[in-house]
Design a protein around this motif. Structure first.
Motif, PDB file in Angstrom:
ATOM      1  N   SER A 127       0.825  -1.208   0.000  1.00  0.00           N
ATOM      2  CA  SER A 127       0.000   0.000   0.000  1.00  0.00           C
ATOM      3  C   SER A 127       0.858   1.256   0.000  1.00  0.00           C
ATOM      4  O   SER A 127       0.410   2.327  -0.398  1.00  0.00           O
ATOM      5  CB  SER A 127      -0.930   0.006   1.215  1.00  0.00           C
ATOM      6  N   LEU A 128       2.126   1.130   0.443  1.00  0.00           N
ATOM      7  CA  LEU A 128       3.023   2.281   0.444  1.00  0.00           C
ATOM      8  C   LEU A 128       3.562   2.582  -0.947  1.00  0.00           C
ATOM      9  O   LEU A 128       4.167   3.628  -1.166  1.00  0.00           O
ATOM     10  CB  LEU A 128       4.204   2.023   1.393  1.00  0.00           C
ATOM     11  N   LEU A 129       3.344   1.666  -1.874  1.00  0.00           N
ATOM     12  CA  LEU A 129       3.952   1.793  -3.193  1.00  0.00           C
ATOM     13  C   LEU A 129       2.935   2.089  -4.287  1.00  0.00           C
ATOM     14  O   LEU A 129       3.288   2.134  -5.458  1.00  0.00           O
ATOM     15  CB  LEU A 129       4.693   0.491  -3.536  1.00  0.00           C
ATOM     16  N   LEU A 130       1.679   2.258  -3.903  1.00  0.00           N
ATOM     17  CA  LEU A 130       0.657   2.492  -4.916  1.00  0.00           C
ATOM     18  C   LEU A 130       0.891   3.840  -5.585  1.00  0.00           C
ATOM     19  O   LEU A 130       1.000   4.865  -4.925  1.00  0.00           O
ATOM     20  CB  LEU A 130      -0.732   2.458  -4.276  1.00  0.00           C
ATOM     21  N   SER A 131       0.962   3.830  -6.886  1.00  0.00           N
ATOM     22  CA  SER A 131       1.267   5.064  -7.604  1.00  0.00           C
ATOM     23  C   SER A 131       0.037   5.701  -8.232  1.00  0.00           C
ATOM     24  O   SER A 131       0.041   6.876  -8.562  1.00  0.00           O
ATOM     25  CB  SER A 131       2.288   4.779  -8.707  1.00  0.00           C
ATOM     26  N   LYS A 132      -1.026   4.928  -8.395  1.00  0.00           N
ATOM     27  CA  LYS A 132      -2.213   5.462  -9.060  1.00  0.00           C
ATOM     28  C   LYS A 132      -2.903   6.468  -8.151  1.00  0.00           C
ATOM     29  O   LYS A 132      -3.240   6.159  -7.013  1.00  0.00           O
ATOM     30  CB  LYS A 132      -3.177   4.325  -9.401  1.00  0.00           C
ATOM     31  N   PRO A 133      -3.100   7.703  -8.597  1.00  0.00           N
ATOM     32  CA  PRO A 133      -3.718   8.707  -7.726  1.00  0.00           C
ATOM     33  C   PRO A 133      -5.176   8.365  -7.431  1.00  0.00           C
ATOM     34  O   PRO A 133      -5.887   7.836  -8.281  1.00  0.00           O
ATOM     35  CB  PRO A 133      -3.613  10.000  -8.539  1.00  0.00           C
ATOM     36  N   VAL A 134      -5.581   8.672  -6.220  1.00  0.00           N
ATOM     37  CA  VAL A 134      -6.974   8.468  -5.835  1.00  0.00           C
ATOM     38  C   VAL A 134      -7.736   9.751  -6.129  1.00  0.00           C
ATOM     39  O   VAL A 134      -7.320  10.836  -5.736  1.00  0.00           O
ATOM     40  CB  VAL A 134      -7.077   8.131  -4.331  1.00  0.00           C
ATOM     41  N   GLU A 135      -8.829   9.637  -6.848  1.00  0.00           N
ATOM     42  CA  GLU A 135      -9.583  10.828  -7.230  1.00  0.00           C
ATOM     43  C   GLU A 135     -10.125  11.544  -5.998  1.00  0.00           C
ATOM     44  O   GLU A 135     -10.316  10.953  -4.942  1.00  0.00           O
ATOM     45  CB  GLU A 135     -10.741  10.443  -8.149  1.00  0.00           C
ATOM     46  N   GLU A 136     -10.342  12.841  -6.138  1.00  0.00           N
ATOM     47  CA  GLU A 136     -10.872  13.632  -5.037  1.00  0.00           C
ATOM     48  C   GLU A 136     -12.302  13.206  -4.734  1.00  0.00           C
ATOM     49  O   GLU A 136     -13.068  12.873  -5.631  1.00  0.00           O
ATOM     50  CB  GLU A 136     -10.857  15.119  -5.405  1.00  0.00           C
ATOM     51  N   ARG A 137     -12.640  13.214  -3.448  1.00  0.00           N
ATOM     52  CA  ARG A 137     -14.008  12.870  -3.089  1.00  0.00           C
ATOM     53  C   ARG A 137     -14.950  13.999  -3.501  1.00  0.00           C
ATOM     54  O   ARG A 137     -14.552  15.156  -3.580  1.00  0.00           O
ATOM     55  CB  ARG A 137     -14.126  12.612  -1.585  1.00  0.00           C
ATOM     56  N   PRO A 138     -16.218  13.680  -3.779  1.00  0.00           N
ATOM     57  CA  PRO A 138     -17.167  14.727  -4.155  1.00  0.00           C
ATOM     58  C   PRO A 138     -17.411  15.677  -2.992  1.00  0.00           C
ATOM     59  O   PRO A 138     -17.493  15.260  -1.843  1.00  0.00           O
ATOM     60  CB  PRO A 138     -18.438  13.941  -4.500  1.00  0.00           C
ATOM     61  N   LEU A 139     -17.520  16.966  -3.287  1.00  0.00           N
ATOM     62  CA  LEU A 139     -17.725  17.966  -2.249  1.00  0.00           C
ATOM     63  C   LEU A 139     -19.133  18.533  -2.343  1.00  0.00           C
ATOM     64  O   LEU A 139     -19.576  18.952  -3.408  1.00  0.00           O
ATOM     65  CB  LEU A 139     -16.716  19.109  -2.398  1.00  0.00           C
ATOM     66  N   SER A 140     -19.823  18.554  -1.217  1.00  0.00           N
ATOM     67  CA  SER A 140     -21.128  19.201  -1.160  1.00  0.00           C
ATOM     68  C   SER A 140     -20.921  20.704  -0.988  1.00  0.00           C
ATOM     69  O   SER A 140     -19.810  21.178  -0.728  1.00  0.00           O
ATOM     70  CB  SER A 140     -21.932  18.652   0.017  1.00  0.00           C
ATOM     71  N   LYS A 141     -21.994  21.466  -1.100  1.00  0.00           N
ATOM     72  CA  LYS A 141     -21.906  22.905  -0.867  1.00  0.00           C
ATOM     73  C   LYS A 141     -21.427  23.182   0.551  1.00  0.00           C
ATOM     74  O   LYS A 141     -20.635  24.100   0.790  1.00  0.00           O
ATOM     75  CB  LYS A 141     -23.272  23.560  -1.101  1.00  0.00           C
ATOM     76  N   ARG A 142     -21.896  22.377   1.488  1.00  0.00           N
ATOM     77  CA  ARG A 142     -21.465  22.511   2.879  1.00  0.00           C
ATOM     78  C   ARG A 142     -19.952  22.380   3.006  1.00  0.00           C
ATOM     79  O   ARG A 142     -19.287  23.187   3.657  1.00  0.00           O
ATOM     80  CB  ARG A 142     -22.166  21.429   3.708  1.00  0.00           C
ATOM     81  N   ASP A 143     -19.389  21.363   2.351  1.00  0.00           N
ATOM     82  CA  ASP A 143     -17.949  21.140   2.443  1.00  0.00           C
ATOM     83  C   ASP A 143     -17.167  22.229   1.710  1.00  0.00           C
ATOM     84  O   ASP A 143     -16.065  22.601   2.121  1.00  0.00           O
ATOM     85  CB  ASP A 143     -17.597  19.764   1.878  1.00  0.00           C
ATOM     86  N   GLN A 144     -17.720  22.742   0.618  1.00  0.00           N
ATOM     87  CA  GLN A 144     -17.067  23.844  -0.086  1.00  0.00           C
ATOM     88  C   GLN A 144     -17.001  25.086   0.804  1.00  0.00           C
ATOM     89  O   GLN A 144     -15.987  25.797   0.828  1.00  0.00           O
ATOM     90  CB  GLN A 144     -17.822  24.156  -1.375  1.00  0.00           C
ATOM     91  N   LEU A 145     -18.071  25.339   1.547  1.00  0.00           N
ATOM     92  CA  LEU A 145     -18.073  26.480   2.467  1.00  0.00           C
ATOM     93  C   LEU A 145     -17.043  26.288   3.571  1.00  0.00           C
ATOM     94  O   LEU A 145     -16.350  27.233   3.968  1.00  0.00           O
ATOM     95  CB  LEU A 145     -19.470  26.667   3.066  1.00  0.00           C
ATOM     96  N   MET A 146     -16.928  25.057   4.071  1.00  0.00           N
ATOM     97  CA  MET A 146     -15.940  24.799   5.122  1.00  0.00           C
ATOM     98  C   MET A 146     -14.517  24.990   4.603  1.00  0.00           C
ATOM     99  O   MET A 146     -13.641  25.481   5.326  1.00  0.00           O
ATOM    100  CB  MET A 146     -16.124  23.389   5.678  1.00  0.00           C
ATOM    101  N   LEU A 147     -14.277  24.620   3.354  1.00  0.00           N
ATOM    102  CA  LEU A 147     -12.955  24.858   2.771  1.00  0.00           C
ATOM    103  C   LEU A 147     -12.665  26.351   2.679  1.00  0.00           C
ATOM    104  O   LEU A 147     -11.547  26.804   2.942  1.00  0.00           O
ATOM    105  CB  LEU A 147     -12.872  24.222   1.383  1.00  0.00           C
ATOM    106  N   ALA A 148     -13.683  27.128   2.313  1.00  0.00           N
ATOM    107  CA  ALA A 148     -13.503  28.577   2.220  1.00  0.00           C
ATOM    108  C   ALA A 148     -13.277  29.194   3.599  1.00  0.00           C
ATOM    109  O   ALA A 148     -12.576  30.204   3.733  1.00  0.00           O
ATOM    110  CB  ALA A 148     -14.721  29.208   1.551  1.00  0.00           C
ATOM    111  N   LEU A 149     -13.857  28.588   4.635  1.00  0.00           N
ATOM    112  CA  LEU A 149     -13.710  29.110   5.994  1.00  0.00           C
ATOM    113  C   LEU A 149     -12.428  28.627   6.675  1.00  0.00           C
ATOM    114  O   LEU A 149     -12.034  29.174   7.710  1.00  0.00           O
ATOM    115  CB  LEU A 149     -14.913  28.687   6.849  1.00  0.00           C
TER     116      LEU A 149
END
Length: 294
Positions: free
Chosen positions: A149-171
């Motif tokens: 698991s330390l050697l996995l090179s394939k990037p994991v896609e970003e999780r979907p963000l709700s409007k709530r989570d987008q606001l928390m990122l801005a804050l």
């Protein structure tokens, strides 16, 4: 024949002389390790009778046992915690028959928040399967004892963000670290804190490096210390408790906490599901922090 609306679930808690809690659902012993593979609230064990991390872990394990579906369990277990688990008598064993919905997602309605939980849970399970498959494939290529698991090179896609989570990122830039003290504990606790005095709003977030009691278990102490530090009217405060869980890939949690005065300066916290007021509150907080409100 029409499917029944509800069914009975047999939930049993046994408390051993050493204090260990054992939980059974329909005759099956709940396994902490199995539930921790999917959500990571309380690695120290299941609990009931309040709105903290132990009851959250228990609620997920029960929902997983009842519905045999990780996505459904992740979507509804917090509702299950607030509906059932928090009310079971704390530190007491019990033997209950609980009326549970046959189709909890439909019964509890897919509001925007629950729709996001469902989408997040589906994404999360897909990622877990993907990583497990990659780890298995890599394990065939590397010497025994090396963690693939330390050697996995394939990037994991970003999780979907709700409007709530987008606001928390801005804050996020407006949060500060806040040290708090606890009786009978020499080490101070650490939380992330956003206070908007104009709204009497406090968002108290678990700090990833908190060396002491969680913000849930220390809620009454945090309430007293933060309201004093920021000179807030305790009768007017809106308190939001937040867990980010970035490392565990668990959906962020938000709870409204009400504090009821008991006398002698003590307060009792009660946790509640986020309401429709959450997103407007976050929007107002962002406007104030950006100086957009006169």
């Amino acid at each position: 024949m029409e499917q029944p609306f509800e069914r009975q679930a047999h939930v049993v808690c046994k408390i051993h002389s050493n204090g260990d809690h054992e939980y059974w659902v329909d005759g099956t012993l709940l396994d902490l390790g199995d539930s921790l593979r999917h959500v990571h609230h309380s690695p120290t064990g299941f609990r009931h009778g309040y709105g903290g991390s132990g009851p959250g872990q228990l609620a997920f394990a029960i929902c997983l046992a009842l519905y045999q579906d990780v996505v459904v369990a992740k979507t509804v277990y917090m509702k299950f915690k607030w509906t059932y688990v928090q009310y079971w008598p704390i530190d007491e064993g019990f033997d209950h028959l609980v009326q549970v919905p046959v189709d909890p997602v439909r019964l509890w309605n897919l509001t925007d928040d629950y729709q996001h939980r469902l989408e997040f849970a589906q994404w999360q399970e897909e990622q877990r399967v993907l990583l497990a498959e990659e780890a298995e494939e890599e394990s065939r290529r590397w010497p025994e004892g090396l963690d693939p698991s330390l050697l996995l090179s394939k990037p994991v896609e970003e999780r979907p963000l709700s409007k709530r989570d987008q606001l928390m990122l801005a804050l996020a830039p407006y949060f500060v670290d806040f040290e708090f003290s606890l009786p009978s504990r020499p080490a101070k606790g650490l939380c992330r804190l956003l206070v908007v005095p104009e709204l009497a709003l406090v968002i108290c977030s678990e700090h990833p490096q908190n060396p002491s009691m969680s913000v849930t278990n220390a809620a009454e102490y945090l309430f007293l210390q933060i309201t004093e530090a920021y000179n807030l009217d305790r009768d007017e405060v809106t308190w939001i408790e937040h867990y980010a869980f970035e490392n565990e890939r668990v959906a962020p949690e938000f709870d409204f906490v009400e504090f009821h005065q008991l006398g002698g300066g003590a307060y009792r916290p009660d946790w509640h599901n986020p309401t429709d007021e959450l997103i407007p509150l976050l929007e107002k907080a962002l406007y104030h922090k950006k100086g957009l409100v006169a």
